[in-house]
Design an enzyme around this catalytic site. Sequence first.
Site, PDB file in Angstrom:
ATOM      1  N   ARG A 128      74.471  63.395  31.991  1.00 41.50           N
ATOM      2  CA  ARG A 128      74.275  62.745  30.682  1.00 41.50           C
ATOM      3  C   ARG A 128      75.184  63.378  29.632  1.00 41.50           C
ATOM      4  NH1 ARG A 128      69.473  63.634  28.410  1.00 41.50           N
ATOM      5  NH2 ARG A 128      69.488  61.727  27.172  1.00 41.50           N
TER       6      ARG A 128
ATOM      7  N   GLU B 231      42.380  51.141  41.067  1.00 38.81           N
ATOM      8  CA  GLU B 231      41.887  50.165  42.065  1.00 38.81           C
ATOM      9  C   GLU B 231      43.067  49.605  42.876  1.00 38.81           C
ATOM     10  OE1 GLU B 231      39.128  47.106  40.452  1.00 38.81           O
ATOM     11  OE2 GLU B 231      40.527  45.628  41.246  1.00 38.81           O
TER      12      GLU B 231
ATOM     13  N   HIS C 203      41.204  52.125  35.235  1.00 43.24           N
ATOM     14  CA  HIS C 203      40.333  51.888  36.400  1.00 43.24           C
ATOM     15  C   HIS C 203      40.993  50.881  37.337  1.00 43.24           C
ATOM     16  CE1 HIS C 203      37.496  49.236  38.463  1.00 43.24           C
ATOM     17  NE2 HIS C 203      36.696  50.282  38.604  1.00 43.24           N
ATOM     18  N   ASN C 204      41.488  49.803  36.758  1.00 37.27           N
ATOM     19  CA  ASN C 204      42.100  48.764  37.594  1.00 37.27           C
ATOM     20  C   ASN C 204      43.394  49.249  38.243  1.00 37.27           C
ATOM     21  OD1 ASN C 204      39.983  47.256  36.543  1.00 37.27           O
ATOM     22  ND2 ASN C 204      41.199  45.392  36.476  1.00 37.27           N
TER      23      ASN C 204
ATOM     24  N   GLY D   2      29.628  35.831  33.228  1.00 37.27           N
ATOM     25  CA  GLY D   2      28.775  35.714  32.051  1.00 37.27           C
ATOM     26  C   GLY D   2      27.332  35.419  32.432  1.00 37.27           C
TER      27      GLY D   2
ATOM     28  N   ARG E 235      52.514  44.534  45.841  1.00 34.68           N
ATOM     29  CA  ARG E 235      51.987  43.162  45.722  1.00 34.68           C
ATOM     30  C   ARG E 235      53.127  42.205  45.363  1.00 34.68           C
ATOM     31  NH1 ARG E 235      46.009  42.886  42.906  1.00 34.68           N
ATOM     32  NH2 ARG E 235      45.154  44.795  43.773  1.00 34.68           N
TER      33      ARG E 235
ATOM     34  N   LYS F  42      46.176  39.705  38.621  1.00 35.31           N
ATOM     35  CA  LYS F  42      45.933  39.076  37.318  1.00 35.31           C
ATOM     36  C   LYS F  42      46.588  39.843  36.183  1.00 35.31           C
ATOM     37  CE  LYS F  42      41.676  36.807  38.617  1.00 35.31           C
ATOM     38  NZ  LYS F  42      41.137  37.819  39.569  1.00 35.31           N
TER      39      LYS F  42
ATOM     40  N   LYS G  25      39.306  50.892  31.127  1.00 36.65           N
ATOM     41  CA  LYS G  25      39.112  49.869  32.172  1.00 36.65           C
ATOM     42  C   LYS G  25      40.460  49.507  32.814  1.00 36.65           C
ATOM     43  CE  LYS G  25      37.063  46.658  34.658  1.00 36.65           C
ATOM     44  NZ  LYS G  25      38.035  45.760  35.206  1.00 36.65           N
TER      45      LYS G  25
ATOM     46  N   GLY H 195      29.699  32.380  26.954  1.00 38.52           N
ATOM     47  CA  GLY H 195      30.566  32.201  28.132  1.00 38.52           C
ATOM     48  C   GLY H 195      29.746  32.403  29.381  1.00 38.52           C
TER      49      GLY H 195
ATOM     50  N   ASN I 255      27.281  28.395  25.795  1.00 32.91           N
ATOM     51  CA  ASN I 255      28.526  28.049  26.477  1.00 32.91           C
ATOM     52  C   ASN I 255      29.087  26.809  25.798  1.00 32.91           C
ATOM     53  OD1 ASN I 255      30.128  28.826  28.991  1.00 32.91           O
ATOM     54  ND2 ASN I 255      30.012  26.589  29.165  1.00 32.91           N
TER      55      ASN I 255
ATOM     56  N   SER J 125      33.097  46.613  34.933  1.00 33.26           N
ATOM     57  CA  SER J 125      33.590  46.574  36.313  1.00 33.26           C
ATOM     58  C   SER J 125      32.453  46.412  37.307  1.00 33.26           C
ATOM     59  CB  SER J 125      34.344  47.857  36.648  1.00 33.26           C
ATOM     60  OG  SER J 125      34.746  47.821  38.002  1.00 33.26           O
TER      61      SER J 125
END
Length: 483
Positions: free
Chosen positions: A448, A192, A188-189, A17, A290, A263, A185, A12, A36, A131
């Site tokens: 409740r 971010e 992490h995002n 890549g 967002r 994404k 990860k 890739g 690729n 990252s």
Amino acid sequence: MVDATANIGVVGLAVMGSNLARNLASREGNTVAIFNRSHEKTDTLLSEHPEAKFVGTTTYEEFAASLTKPRAAIVMVQAGNGTDAVIEELTKVFEPGDIIVDGGNSLFTDTIRREKAVRETGINFVGAGISGGEEGALLGPSIMPGGSDESWVTLGPILESIAAVAEGEPCVTHVGHDGAGHFVKMIHNGIEYADMQLIGEAYDLIRRGTGKSPAEIAEIFTAWNTTELESYLIEITAEVLKQVDAKTGKPLVDVILDQAGAKGTGAWTVQTALDLGIPVSGIAEAVFARSLSSKPAQRAAAADLPGPDEAWTVEDTDAFIEDVRLALYASKIIAYSQGFDEIVAGAEQYDWDIHKGDIAKIWRGGCIIRAQFLNRITEAYADDAGLVALLTAPYFRDAIAGAQDSWRRVVSTAAAAGIPAPAFSSSLSYYDGLRADRLPAALTQGLRDFFGAHTYKRVDMDGTFHTLWSGDRTEIESEGSSH
Ligand code: 6PG
């Protein structure tokens, strides 16, 4: 057939890549097999970098034959079906003991599924979060690999050779087995997203409160980058705010459509947190902010809804800017604290032996959320590995103690002025919720029990209780029973 001369391969060759392949080839001892699906990309990379230690290949068979054993290939294709297709091809030409690395932003549960399936062939499968964007891939990313101990023996030195270096240490560690790397990860995002939303709120408040131009606010961010806030995102905020649009001469930020894309990794962080029962409210607000921005029809319909009557002006500009800086710092601590809580919960749920201090260390360089204060997180976990909430560590407790008056002023000012500050305010509410002696959750439990007999526990005795709510007296129906 080609000779087996390459110690690592990349499948890739889009931007990430090819940059990763170039990074690998630039390090002593590495020769990189490249492949690729469309050969043009391979040819372009070979012709643009004739000096690089690449072995160009045109079929999966040739790719496998060019790799020394155990073979290791990093797959850099768009996460999703493409990843499954490449894995299928590689498992046909690889042998037991070889290693397939997925370097994309895959959902960790997909990684768990793929690892299980690939393991049955005897081949190792490693999900590795990478990252740092395009530049990081080329010059040194932060890498979060999962997978087996066996694969780490081969992969460790190769990944260490290409990772960013922070304070003399490579920004890569073997995070844990199967999906652990992609899980970390994902967090992490999520952080971010929170970091960027907090920066956006800080910018918006300063701009609307003081009337300063984007270029002037860029200078404020540059100054902030010499404080505890020192980080990549603060640094590039100044760059973005400084930028002038070549077409109109206006600040570029003013001609960019104010609808943020995504994404999906931020949403995954929140969806997973909901499943794990971990309140990552700052991250969630960032994801929702967002979404709200990207609803033009609703925003247009709501544009004339009433706001506060009085116009807002800041009296002491410097004091206000310092308040915003401290509110940003305190909220950022909350975002990281919440992210680490999710890592702890994920590790427990999926049986990963994740070392939190090591995660903070590998985020100090190369990645998007790299920041000076990650050293403080590493120290906090080094001092107390069992720390139950990051923000209770002495350094962070003191940091918030010093920031909280400013933080409260900023949140109340934003509310009074009608300026949205969802991440600032939800972070403050989280902080106050966590430190509260009593929460209205007691009333929730009462409600409740009233409508659904869901029972409750008492502060003064063990057991599970239900009240007979009808009539003017309440009675304990069950005591010491477990529902
Ligand atoms: C990184 C980034 C990278 C990518 C995000 C952006 O660590 O290098 O996080 O993975 O930029 O996927 O995500 P959004 O498009 O959802 O903002």
